[in-house]
Scaffold this active site. Structure first.
Site, PDB file in Angstrom:
ATOM      1  N   HIS A 188       0.854  -1.397  -0.027  1.00 19.57           N
ATOM      2  CA  HIS A 188      -0.304   0.027   0.051  1.00 19.57           C
ATOM      3  C   HIS A 188       0.939   1.269  -0.053  1.00 19.57           C
ATOM      4  O   HIS A 188       0.546   2.267  -0.676  1.00 19.57           O
ATOM      5  CB  HIS A 188      -1.017  -0.051   1.117  1.00 19.57           C
ATOM      6  CG  HIS A 188      -1.877  -1.074   1.346  1.00 19.57           C
ATOM      7  ND1 HIS A 188      -2.793  -1.381   0.230  1.00 19.57           N
ATOM      8  CD2 HIS A 188      -2.111  -2.246   2.100  1.00 19.57           C
ATOM      9  CE1 HIS A 188      -3.526  -2.269   0.777  1.00 19.57           C
ATOM     10  NE2 HIS A 188      -3.103  -2.978   1.609  1.00 19.57           N
ATOM     11  N   ARG A 295     -11.045   1.581 -13.443  1.00 19.91           N
ATOM     12  CA  ARG A 295     -11.367   0.250 -12.778  1.00 19.91           C
ATOM     13  C   ARG A 295     -12.557   0.365 -11.608  1.00 19.91           C
ATOM     14  O   ARG A 295     -12.389   0.867 -10.843  1.00 19.91           O
ATOM     15  CB  ARG A 295     -10.212  -0.053 -11.992  1.00 19.91           C
ATOM     16  CG  ARG A 295      -8.796   0.140 -12.796  1.00 19.91           C
ATOM     17  CD  ARG A 295      -7.326  -0.279 -11.960  1.00 19.91           C
ATOM     18  NE  ARG A 295      -6.331  -0.491 -12.741  1.00 19.91           N
ATOM     19  CZ  ARG A 295      -5.653   0.543 -13.117  1.00 19.91           C
ATOM     20  NH1 ARG A 295      -5.852   1.904 -12.739  1.00 19.91           N
ATOM     21  NH2 ARG A 295      -4.451   0.470 -13.806  1.00 19.91           N
ATOM     22  N   ARG A 331     -14.463  -0.607 -16.970  1.00 20.03           N
ATOM     23  CA  ARG A 331     -14.259  -2.083 -17.158  1.00 20.03           C
ATOM     24  C   ARG A 331     -15.088  -2.310 -16.198  1.00 20.03           C
ATOM     25  O   ARG A 331     -15.297  -2.021 -15.064  1.00 20.03           O
ATOM     26  CB  ARG A 331     -12.685  -2.431 -16.555  1.00 20.03           C
ATOM     27  CG  ARG A 331     -12.489  -3.694 -16.962  1.00 20.03           C
ATOM     28  CD  ARG A 331     -11.030  -4.192 -16.539  1.00 20.03           C
ATOM     29  NE  ARG A 331     -10.725  -3.759 -14.979  1.00 20.03           N
ATOM     30  CZ  ARG A 331      -9.468  -3.808 -14.600  1.00 20.03           C
ATOM     31  NH1 ARG A 331      -8.302  -4.137 -15.269  1.00 20.03           N
ATOM     32  NH2 ARG A 331      -9.194  -3.496 -13.382  1.00 20.03           N
ATOM     33  N   GLU A 429      -6.748 -10.190 -23.083  1.00 21.12           N
ATOM     34  CA  GLU A 429      -5.729 -10.603 -22.029  1.00 21.12           C
ATOM     35  C   GLU A 429      -5.302 -11.895 -22.027  1.00 21.12           C
ATOM     36  O   GLU A 429      -4.431 -12.092 -21.274  1.00 21.12           O
ATOM     37  CB  GLU A 429      -6.601 -10.253 -20.516  1.00 21.12           C
ATOM     38  CG  GLU A 429      -6.824  -8.865 -20.366  1.00 21.12           C
ATOM     39  CD  GLU A 429      -7.797  -8.743 -18.875  1.00 21.12           C
ATOM     40  OE1 GLU A 429      -6.851  -8.424 -18.015  1.00 21.12           O
ATOM     41  OE2 GLU A 429      -9.047  -8.983 -18.988  1.00 21.12           O
ATOM     42  N   ASN A 452      -0.326  -6.695 -19.051  1.00 16.96           N
ATOM     43  CA  ASN A 452      -0.198  -7.335 -17.971  1.00 16.96           C
ATOM     44  C   ASN A 452      -0.376  -8.607 -17.912  1.00 16.96           C
ATOM     45  O   ASN A 452       0.365  -9.491 -17.691  1.00 16.96           O
ATOM     46  CB  ASN A 452      -0.654  -6.755 -16.618  1.00 16.96           C
ATOM     47  CG  ASN A 452      -0.148  -5.106 -16.594  1.00 16.96           C
ATOM     48  OD1 ASN A 452       0.426  -4.577 -17.703  1.00 16.96           O
ATOM     49  ND2 ASN A 452      -0.568  -4.388 -15.580  1.00 16.96           N
ATOM     50  N   ASP A 453      -1.637  -8.988 -18.110  1.00 13.56           N
ATOM     51  CA  ASP A 453      -2.042 -10.559 -17.956  1.00 13.56           C
ATOM     52  C   ASP A 453      -1.686 -11.279 -19.092  1.00 13.56           C
ATOM     53  O   ASP A 453      -1.509 -12.573 -19.212  1.00 13.56           O
ATOM     54  CB  ASP A 453      -3.580 -10.646 -17.684  1.00 13.56           C
ATOM     55  CG  ASP A 453      -3.907 -10.561 -16.213  1.00 13.56           C
ATOM     56  OD1 ASP A 453      -3.276 -11.183 -15.633  1.00 13.56           O
ATOM     57  OD2 ASP A 453      -4.975 -10.047 -15.869  1.00 13.56           O
ATOM     58  N   ARG A 463       3.484 -12.782 -12.762  1.00 12.48           N
ATOM     59  CA  ARG A 463       4.194 -11.300 -12.768  1.00 12.48           C
ATOM     60  C   ARG A 463       4.324 -11.053 -11.226  1.00 12.48           C
ATOM     61  O   ARG A 463       5.082  -9.944 -11.032  1.00 12.48           O
ATOM     62  CB  ARG A 463       3.210 -10.338 -13.416  1.00 12.48           C
ATOM     63  CG  ARG A 463       1.995 -10.194 -13.152  1.00 12.48           C
ATOM     64  CD  ARG A 463       1.360  -9.531 -14.259  1.00 12.48           C
ATOM     65  NE  ARG A 463      -0.292  -9.519 -14.028  1.00 12.48           N
ATOM     66  CZ  ARG A 463      -0.792  -8.352 -13.179  1.00 12.48           C
ATOM     67  NH1 ARG A 463      -0.080  -7.159 -12.931  1.00 12.48           N
ATOM     68  NH2 ARG A 463      -2.158  -8.420 -13.005  1.00 12.48           N
ATOM     69  N   CYS A 500      -4.267  -0.878 -22.680  1.00 14.28           N
ATOM     70  CA  CYS A 500      -4.421  -0.330 -21.370  1.00 14.28           C
ATOM     71  C   CYS A 500      -3.667  -0.986 -20.454  1.00 14.28           C
ATOM     72  O   CYS A 500      -3.806  -0.456 -19.258  1.00 14.28           O
ATOM     73  CB  CYS A 500      -6.137  -0.275 -20.970  1.00 14.28           C
ATOM     74  SG  CYS A 500      -6.485  -2.000 -20.641  1.00 14.28           S
TER      75      CYS A 500
END
Length: 542
Positions: A188, A295, A331, A429, A452-453, A463, A500
């Site tokens: 965080h 998101r 999304r 993805e 990323n995915d 990852r 994205c």
């Protein structure tokens, strides 16, 4: 002069005096008590006091770093209400007749170790949260006050680790950089540092006891290096680089209001990725053309139950109204994998990244999906809203989505509720979606590639596993070929395709992406003007 190597969380370079934050040396002692009920009441009072403190921290974080980053303090409040945790403390007090401070400290250590030993990265990260709330409880039980981190001179903050509550209390105008011995890029604190645009290094092997306040430090977020007591040559070189970065930033500001067009006339949309309504200020400040990834799961995190249709509608409506006609791509729910929410009752999975997540939850639990779609369709009336569905792997999934969309439309029409069916696209993805992207392109309005995915699934590499950093290669030829295939298949059907994922912000690939034919790049707001500069100085046909 001494230099240490760490891992960069946010790039930038600064030089300034050090403030070493050391944990309070207060030692929790075990004491025998006579009245267990009185000691339990002390815990209840400390919990109440801690809840009030966390609420203040949440309110402060909400104003400064946005709703998604502030949610950690709601999570901490929920943890303080956890029955297992509180019962363990109470049981220790009553069975062992020990003081509340000792019972809280031991219980906190036990729960923290339990989470730290789990295989799941998300659960491991909760170990630090448990430690944070336990230390807060002990401080309140023993009458200690939170450290006042708001009144310091502009400094480089050096610590063993920083809890989210410590980070958010600081006056960010006075923080030059963070340097910590521990921590992770997904913690965080790291997220807060990125949102606050503060250079930060983690995993720096320092001996804090040997470091004095006021020592001059150079923190280089580009190389991941921190240097203490730099010599004159290093200081001069640093001041020069700091000035160069300021000049670069000033030059970038001159690009505001200008179009993203190459020297030979090719236009590309550069949009922003955000995690909450509170992040819209960053979008406008950096002159993004729109929002390419909003998101929506921030609405589901840090709470005890599902958000209502009205709550979601108001959030989506606020975003599209604020963006005043610019495109906002929202999304749909992407819970699961590294984003766990207790009230979804997803259960434990050995490999959550390949498990019950995103669109799979929505299709298996259509009532949750319908509530979100109703809110989105209603909000679409108020601006330029588009929807994209994550983790698609088949034509059948898209067909099922459209069946549910039709059901929602019929319901809204029957109830005479104002709505609009917006542009609908999917995220690419998975390798499966890439390989059938020619068929999928016929069914949807656009593609947005989640690199990323896609990289993770293509290379069969987790990852988030630091041991595999040397093997994780987003520039892998297979990944780039897949991106090209998706773009080509989209264009054959007259549809647009964008990126994205984090790869969209990789400045070494910007020219390549433009030449590959990508229509849009959606990145962190701080990267907008950097991409615009490259686009405006290149030729698409070279």
């Amino acid at each position: 002069m001494q230099s240490f190597q760490g891992k960069s969380v946010y790039k930038g370079i600064v030089m300034g005096p050090v403030v070493v934050l050391k944990k309070n040396d207060y030692q929790v002692k075990r004491s025998r008590i006579e009245d267990a009920d009185a000691e339990t009441s002390r815990v209840q009072e400390a919990v109440k006091r801690s809840q009030e403190q966390l609420q203040k921290l949440y309110d402060k974080a909400l104003k400064e770093v946005g709703e998604a980053s502030a949610a950690i303090f709601e999570v901490h409040q929920m943890m303080l209400e956890d029955e297992d945790y509180l019962e363990a403390i109470q049981n220790m007090i009553q069975t062992e007749m020990v003081n509340a401070e000792y019972a809280v400290a031991v219980t906190g250590d036990n729960f923290s170790q339990m989470f730290a030993s789990m295989d799941d990265d998300y659960m491991k990260a909760r170990a630090a949260d448990i430690k944070d709330i336990s230390e807060r409880l002990v401080r309140n039980l023993s009458g200690q006050e939170d450290a006042d981190l708001s009144d310091i001179d502009p400094s480089v903050i050096v610590a063993d680790d920083l809890s989210p509550s410590e980070t958010v209390q600081m006056d960010k105008e006075k923080i030059l950089a963070f340097v910590t011995v521990h921590g992770s890029t997904n913690s965080h604190t790291a997220i807060l540092a990125r949102m606050m645009n503060i250079p930060a290094l983690i995993g720096v092997p320092l001996a804090l006891d040997e470091l004095k306040n006021g020592t001059t430090a150079v923190v280089d977020g580009f190389t991941g290096q921190v240097t203490f007591e730099p010599d004159e040559e290093t200081q001069a070189a640093t001041l020069k680089r700091v000035q160069e970065e300021k000049e670069k930033l000033a030059l970038l500001q001159e690009l505001k209001g200008k179009e993203n067009i190459t020297l030979d006339g090719k236009k590309i949309n550069i949009y922003a990725n955000i995690g909450s309504v509170g992040d819209i200020g960053y979008v406008l400040e950096n002159d993004a053309g729109g929002i390419g990834l909003f998101r929506s799961e921030f609405l589901y995190l840090g709470r005890n139950d599902f958000p209502t249709e009205e709550e979601q509608f108001q959030a989506y409506k606020q975003v599209v109204q604020t963006m005043a006609g610019k495109k906002v791509i929202i999304r749909t729910l992407d819970i699961g994998a590294d984003k766990q929410v207790d009230y979804f009752n997803l259960g434990n999975e050995e490999n959550p990244a390949l498990g019950y997540r995103a669109i799979r939850i929505c299709l298996k639990q259509p009532d949750i999906f319908k509530t979100q779609l109703r809110a989105l369709f209603r909000a679409a009336v108020y601006g330029n809203l588009s929807i994209m569905y994550p983790m698609i792997t088949s034509v059948e999934e898209v067909e099922k989505i459209y069946e549910i969309v039709k059901e929602v439309e019929i319901e809204l029409k029957a109830q005479e509720i104002q709505y609009r069916i917006p542009e609908q696209g999917i995220m690419i993805e998975t390798p499966a979606a890439v390989m059938i992207s020619d068929r999928l392109a016929e069914m949807v309005d656009f593609f947005s590639i989640g690199t990323n995915d896609l990289t993770q699934y293509t290379l069969a590499i987790d990852r988030q596993n630091e041991k595999l950093d040397d093997f994780y290669n987003p520039h892998h030829e297979a990944v780039l070929r897949m991106i090209q295939m998706v773009v080509d298949n989209a264009h054959k059907c007259g549809k647009w395709a964008g990126i994205c994922g984090e790869l969209g912000a990789d400045l070494t690939l910007t020219e390549k992406f433009v030449r590959m034919g990508l229509d849009e790049l959606s990145v962190a707001p701080s990267m907008i003007l950097k991409l615009r500069k490259i686009v405006r100085e290149m030729k698409a046909e070279d």
